[in-house]
Design a protein around this motif. Structure first.
Motif, PDB file in Angstrom:
ATOM      1  N   ALA A  40     -28.431  14.053 -30.726  1.00 30.10           N
ATOM      2  CA  ALA A  40     -27.166  13.539 -30.216  1.00 30.10           C
ATOM      3  C   ALA A  40     -26.271  13.132 -31.390  1.00 30.10           C
ATOM      4  CB  ALA A  40     -27.409  12.334 -29.308  1.00 30.10           C
ATOM      5  N   THR A  41     -24.975  13.001 -31.125  1.00 35.14           N
ATOM      6  CA  THR A  41     -24.041  12.494 -32.136  1.00 35.14           C
ATOM      7  C   THR A  41     -24.265  10.995 -32.295  1.00 35.14           C
ATOM      8  OG1 THR A  41     -22.413  14.178 -31.541  1.00 35.14           O
ATOM      9  CG2 THR A  41     -21.612  12.252 -32.748  1.00 35.14           C
ATOM     10  N   ILE A  42     -24.315  10.532 -33.536  1.00 34.55           N
ATOM     11  CA  ILE A  42     -24.621   9.126 -33.807  1.00 34.55           C
ATOM     12  C   ILE A  42     -23.398   8.443 -34.415  1.00 34.55           C
ATOM     13  CG2 ILE A  42     -26.118   7.513 -35.036  1.00 34.55           C
ATOM     14  CD1 ILE A  42     -28.206   9.769 -35.142  1.00 34.55           C
ATOM     15  N   ARG A  43     -23.027   7.335 -33.848  1.00 35.03           N
ATOM     16  CA  ARG A  43     -21.937   6.506 -34.371  1.00 35.03           C
ATOM     17  C   ARG A  43     -22.498   5.119 -34.641  1.00 35.03           C
ATOM     18  NH1 ARG A  43     -16.243   7.450 -35.492  1.00 35.03           N
ATOM     19  NH2 ARG A  43     -15.288   5.386 -35.661  1.00 35.03           N
ATOM     20  N   VAL A  44     -22.228   4.575 -35.819  1.00 34.87           N
ATOM     21  CA  VAL A  44     -22.773   3.273 -36.213  1.00 34.87           C
ATOM     22  C   VAL A  44     -21.642   2.252 -36.259  1.00 34.87           C
ATOM     23  CG1 VAL A  44     -23.977   2.000 -38.022  1.00 34.87           C
ATOM     24  CG2 VAL A  44     -24.593   4.384 -37.564  1.00 34.87           C
ATOM     25  N   PHE A  45     -21.867   1.101 -35.596  1.00 32.30           N
ATOM     26  CA  PHE A  45     -20.871   0.036 -35.648  1.00 32.30           C
ATOM     27  C   PHE A  45     -21.396  -1.125 -36.490  1.00 32.30           C
ATOM     28  CE2 PHE A  45     -23.485  -1.047 -31.992  1.00 32.30           C
ATOM     29  CZ  PHE A  45     -23.591  -2.429 -32.046  1.00 32.30           C
ATOM     30  N   GLN A  46     -20.486  -1.947 -36.969  1.00 36.36           N
ATOM     31  CA  GLN A  46     -20.850  -3.044 -37.864  1.00 36.36           C
ATOM     32  C   GLN A  46     -21.788  -4.015 -37.165  1.00 36.36           C
ATOM     33  OE1 GLN A  46     -17.505  -4.864 -39.825  1.00 36.36           O
ATOM     34  NE2 GLN A  46     -16.424  -2.928 -40.039  1.00 36.36           N
ATOM     35  N   HIS A  47     -22.719  -4.533 -37.932  1.00 35.74           N
ATOM     36  CA  HIS A  47     -23.807  -5.338 -37.388  1.00 35.74           C
ATOM     37  C   HIS A  47     -23.298  -6.519 -36.571  1.00 35.74           C
ATOM     38  CE1 HIS A  47     -27.440  -7.631 -36.998  1.00 35.74           C
ATOM     39  NE2 HIS A  47     -26.998  -8.585 -37.792  1.00 35.74           N
ATOM     40  N   ASN A  48     -23.781  -6.550 -35.311  1.00 36.16           N
ATOM     41  CA  ASN A  48     -23.544  -7.692 -34.421  1.00 36.16           C
ATOM     42  C   ASN A  48     -22.052  -8.009 -34.260  1.00 36.16           C
ATOM     43  OD1 ASN A  48     -25.142  -9.142 -32.726  1.00 36.16           O
ATOM     44  ND2 ASN A  48     -25.737 -10.697 -34.203  1.00 36.16           N
ATOM     45  N   TRP A  49     -21.238  -6.974 -34.208  1.00 36.23           N
ATOM     46  CA  TRP A  49     -19.795  -7.146 -34.122  1.00 36.23           C
ATOM     47  C   TRP A  49     -19.294  -6.452 -32.858  1.00 36.23           C
ATOM     48  CZ3 TRP A  49     -16.459  -6.938 -39.156  1.00 36.23           C
ATOM     49  CH2 TRP A  49     -15.211  -7.463 -38.901  1.00 36.23           C
ATOM     50  N   PRO A  50     -19.241  -7.168 -31.737  1.00 38.09           N
ATOM     51  CA  PRO A  50     -18.854  -6.543 -30.462  1.00 38.09           C
ATOM     52  C   PRO A  50     -17.465  -5.907 -30.488  1.00 38.09           C
ATOM     53  CG  PRO A  50     -19.893  -8.665 -30.081  1.00 38.09           C
ATOM     54  CD  PRO A  50     -19.678  -8.558 -31.560  1.00 38.09           C
ATOM     55  N   SER A  51     -16.513  -6.519 -31.190  1.00 35.54           N
ATOM     56  CA  SER A  51     -15.164  -5.961 -31.219  1.00 35.54           C
ATOM     57  C   SER A  51     -15.133  -4.599 -31.905  1.00 35.54           C
ATOM     58  CB  SER A  51     -14.208  -6.924 -31.929  1.00 35.54           C
ATOM     59  OG  SER A  51     -14.627  -7.161 -33.268  1.00 35.54           O
ATOM     60  N   HIS A  52     -15.952  -4.433 -32.960  1.00 33.26           N
ATOM     61  CA  HIS A  52     -16.024  -3.142 -33.627  1.00 33.26           C
ATOM     62  C   HIS A  52     -16.714  -2.117 -32.731  1.00 33.26           C
ATOM     63  CE1 HIS A  52     -17.488  -0.349 -36.976  1.00 33.26           C
ATOM     64  NE2 HIS A  52     -16.176  -0.236 -36.930  1.00 33.26           N
ATOM     65  N   LEU A  53     -17.708  -2.551 -31.968  1.00 33.81           N
ATOM     66  CA  LEU A  53     -18.361  -1.667 -30.999  1.00 33.81           C
ATOM     67  C   LEU A  53     -17.345  -1.160 -29.981  1.00 33.81           C
ATOM     68  CD1 LEU A  53     -20.705  -0.428 -29.359  1.00 33.81           C
ATOM     69  CD2 LEU A  53     -21.070  -2.689 -28.351  1.00 33.81           C
ATOM     70  N   GLU A  54     -16.491  -2.057 -29.482  1.00 32.53           N
ATOM     71  CA  GLU A  54     -15.499  -1.650 -28.488  1.00 32.53           C
ATOM     72  C   GLU A  54     -14.510  -0.656 -29.077  1.00 32.53           C
ATOM     73  OE1 GLU A  54     -12.607  -3.649 -25.095  1.00 32.53           O
ATOM     74  OE2 GLU A  54     -13.511  -4.918 -26.646  1.00 32.53           O
ATOM     75  N   GLU A  55     -14.102  -0.862 -30.328  1.00 35.64           N
ATOM     76  CA  GLU A  55     -13.187   0.083 -30.979  1.00 35.64           C
ATOM     77  C   GLU A  55     -13.821   1.461 -31.093  1.00 35.64           C
ATOM     78  OE1 GLU A  55     -12.038  -1.438 -34.739  1.00 35.64           O
ATOM     79  OE2 GLU A  55     -11.134  -3.276 -33.931  1.00 35.64           O
ATOM     80  N   ASP A  56     -15.103   1.494 -31.511  1.00 39.47           N
ATOM     81  CA  ASP A  56     -15.801   2.778 -31.645  1.00 39.47           C
ATOM     82  C   ASP A  56     -15.922   3.483 -30.299  1.00 39.47           C
ATOM     83  OD1 ASP A  56     -16.037   2.608 -34.337  1.00 39.47           O
ATOM     84  OD2 ASP A  56     -18.154   2.048 -34.368  1.00 39.47           O
ATOM     85  N   LEU A  57     -16.291   2.738 -29.262  1.00 38.11           N
ATOM     86  CA  LEU A  57     -16.442   3.332 -27.937  1.00 38.11           C
ATOM     87  C   LEU A  57     -15.118   3.900 -27.430  1.00 38.11           C
ATOM     88  CD1 LEU A  57     -18.817   0.915 -25.977  1.00 38.11           C
ATOM     89  CD2 LEU A  57     -19.215   3.322 -26.515  1.00 38.11           C
ATOM     90  N   ARG A  58     -14.058   3.124 -27.577  1.00 41.50           N
ATOM     91  CA  ARG A  58     -12.750   3.570 -27.106  1.00 41.50           C
ATOM     92  C   ARG A  58     -12.322   4.847 -27.834  1.00 41.50           C
ATOM     93  NH1 ARG A  58      -9.735  -0.271 -28.930  1.00 41.50           N
ATOM     94  NH2 ARG A  58     -10.319  -1.761 -27.325  1.00 41.50           N
ATOM     95  N   GLU A  59     -12.556   4.874 -29.151  1.00 34.78           N
ATOM     96  CA  GLU A  59     -12.154   6.033 -29.956  1.00 34.78           C
ATOM     97  C   GLU A  59     -12.957   7.274 -29.593  1.00 34.78           C
ATOM     98  OE1 GLU A  59     -12.439   7.444 -34.633  1.00 34.78           O
ATOM     99  OE2 GLU A  59     -12.392   5.294 -34.149  1.00 34.78           O
ATOM    100  N   LYS A  60     -14.295   7.120 -29.506  1.00 33.09           N
ATOM    101  CA  LYS A  60     -15.147   8.285 -29.247  1.00 33.09           C
ATOM    102  C   LYS A  60     -15.001   8.793 -27.817  1.00 33.09           C
ATOM    103  CE  LYS A  60     -17.302   9.864 -31.908  1.00 33.09           C
ATOM    104  NZ  LYS A  60     -16.925  10.858 -32.937  1.00 33.09           N
ATOM    105  N   ILE A  61     -14.781   7.906 -26.863  1.00 34.31           N
ATOM    106  CA  ILE A  61     -14.568   8.341 -25.488  1.00 34.31           C
ATOM    107  C   ILE A  61     -13.273   9.138 -25.389  1.00 34.31           C
ATOM    108  CG2 ILE A  61     -14.065   7.544 -23.142  1.00 34.31           C
ATOM    109  CD1 ILE A  61     -16.033   5.255 -23.605  1.00 34.31           C
ATOM    110  N   ALA A  62     -12.236   8.687 -26.097  1.00 35.12           N
ATOM    111  CA  ALA A  62     -10.957   9.388 -26.078  1.00 35.12           C
ATOM    112  C   ALA A  62     -11.056  10.746 -26.770  1.00 35.12           C
ATOM    113  CB  ALA A  62      -9.878   8.540 -26.742  1.00 35.12           C
ATOM    114  N   GLU A  63     -11.805  10.826 -27.869  1.00 34.81           N
ATOM    115  CA  GLU A  63     -11.925  12.077 -28.617  1.00 34.81           C
ATOM    116  C   GLU A  63     -12.811  13.088 -27.900  1.00 34.81           C
ATOM    117  OE1 GLU A  63     -13.380  11.200 -32.462  1.00 34.81           O
ATOM    118  OE2 GLU A  63     -11.503  10.304 -33.184  1.00 34.81           O
ATOM    119  N   GLY A  64     -13.906  12.614 -27.281  1.00 41.23           N
ATOM    120  CA  GLY A  64     -14.864  13.524 -26.677  1.00 41.23           C
ATOM    121  C   GLY A  64     -15.738  14.185 -27.729  1.00 41.23           C
ATOM    122  N   GLN A  65     -16.424  15.235 -27.340  1.00 42.49           N
ATOM    123  CA  GLN A  65     -17.318  15.926 -28.258  1.00 42.49           C
ATOM    124  C   GLN A  65     -16.535  16.651 -29.352  1.00 42.49           C
ATOM    125  OE1 GLN A  65     -20.514  18.236 -26.459  1.00 42.49           O
ATOM    126  NE2 GLN A  65     -20.159  17.238 -24.483  1.00 42.49           N
TER     127      GLN A  65
END
Length: 276
Positions: A207-232
């Protein structure tokens, strides 16, 4: 308050650097005098090469008494350690009759079952006599016992799920389950300090792997929003599955995960969350 940890780190690395430099100088003098090569057996390949050999001789030997110390009691919170001495600069260690009672800071005995217990110990002994120490086989090849099935039923009832699978090792759990949960076309969003078993499992899933900054929920949300918008990648199709993976307790750092915030983000974006 912030300066003290940095000073501690700097002095530690500075001391290690000095030891490394002086050890290299000692090796250089030994090579020049020929004494270093006189101990090598002709015709035999050295067991250790390069920096590994250097580390063992010059660094590890100085502190090897602190590693692998023999104990003479159960590995409880406090346990008895046999003291040792050396007459050849720590190349060999000999035991003494002296015993020190030490605090155990390096144990995986999280539940305290390693020491004698009035309730658990007799039942463990009874189970060993009945089922032996090991089945000597993978469960799929004939290693499943009645105890495995009973334990899985108890765990399923406890977590209120139809069924569960019990693994004999935590590392195998993460590295084996992740490739079965997600594959090509999926997205894994992983904490940067997740355990290596999670890293290996994610890499083996394709699978495609995206890493977010340790224990940082706001960075997780940014990554999710970006990758969901971009798609595969390339096709920009929606992801087949998205899994967010965190450690509930980061054992190497001694930190607790901000679990409630991360779960809230996962529910917001309707992704699967996996807590190791």
């Amino acid at each position: 308050m912030i300066v003290i940890p940095y000073l501690t780190v700097l002095t530690t690395y500075f001391s290690y650097g000095l030891l490394f430099v002086f050890s290299q100088i000692r090796d250089l003098f030994q090579k020049i005098t020929g004494w270093f090569n006189s101990n090598n057996l002709q015709g035999y390949t050295p067991i250790c090469l390069g920096l590994e050999d250097f580390y063992l001789r010059r660094l590890y030997l100085r502190i090897q008494d602190y590693f692998g110390r023999p104990t003479s009691s159960a590995p409880n919170t406090w346990f008895d350690v046999i003291e040792r001495y050396s007459n050849d600069n720590n190349k060999t260690l000999k035991r003494t009759t002296k015993i020190s009672n030490c605090l155990n800071l390096g144990s995986y005995n999280y539940l305290g079952f390693a020491a004698s217990d009035e309730y658990c110990t007799p039942r463990v002994v009874e189970s060993l006599k009945r089922y032996s120490l090991s089945t000597c086989s993978r469960r799929v090849d004939g290693g499943t016992t009645v105890l495995h099935n009973e334990l899985e039923k108890y765990v399923a009832n406890f977590v209120r799920k139809p069924a569960t699978i019990v693994f004999g090792m935590g590392y195998v759990t993460n590295s084996a389950i992740l490739p079965a949960m997600i594959g090509k076309g999926g997205l894994i969003v992983s904490d940067s300090l997740n355990h290596s078993s999670i890293v290996n499992g994610a890499q083996g899933s394709r699978a495609t792997i995206r890493v977010f900054q340790h224990n940082w929920p706001s960075h997780l949300e940014e990554d999710l929003r970006e990758k969901i918008a971009e798609g595969q990648a390339r096709t920009h199709r929606p992801w087949k599955k998205i899994i967010v993976i965190v450690d509930r307790i980061y054992s190497m750092e001694g930190e607790l995960c901000k679990l409630l915030e991360i779960i809230a983000i996962c529910k917001k974006y309707k992704v699967v969350q996996d807590v190791s």
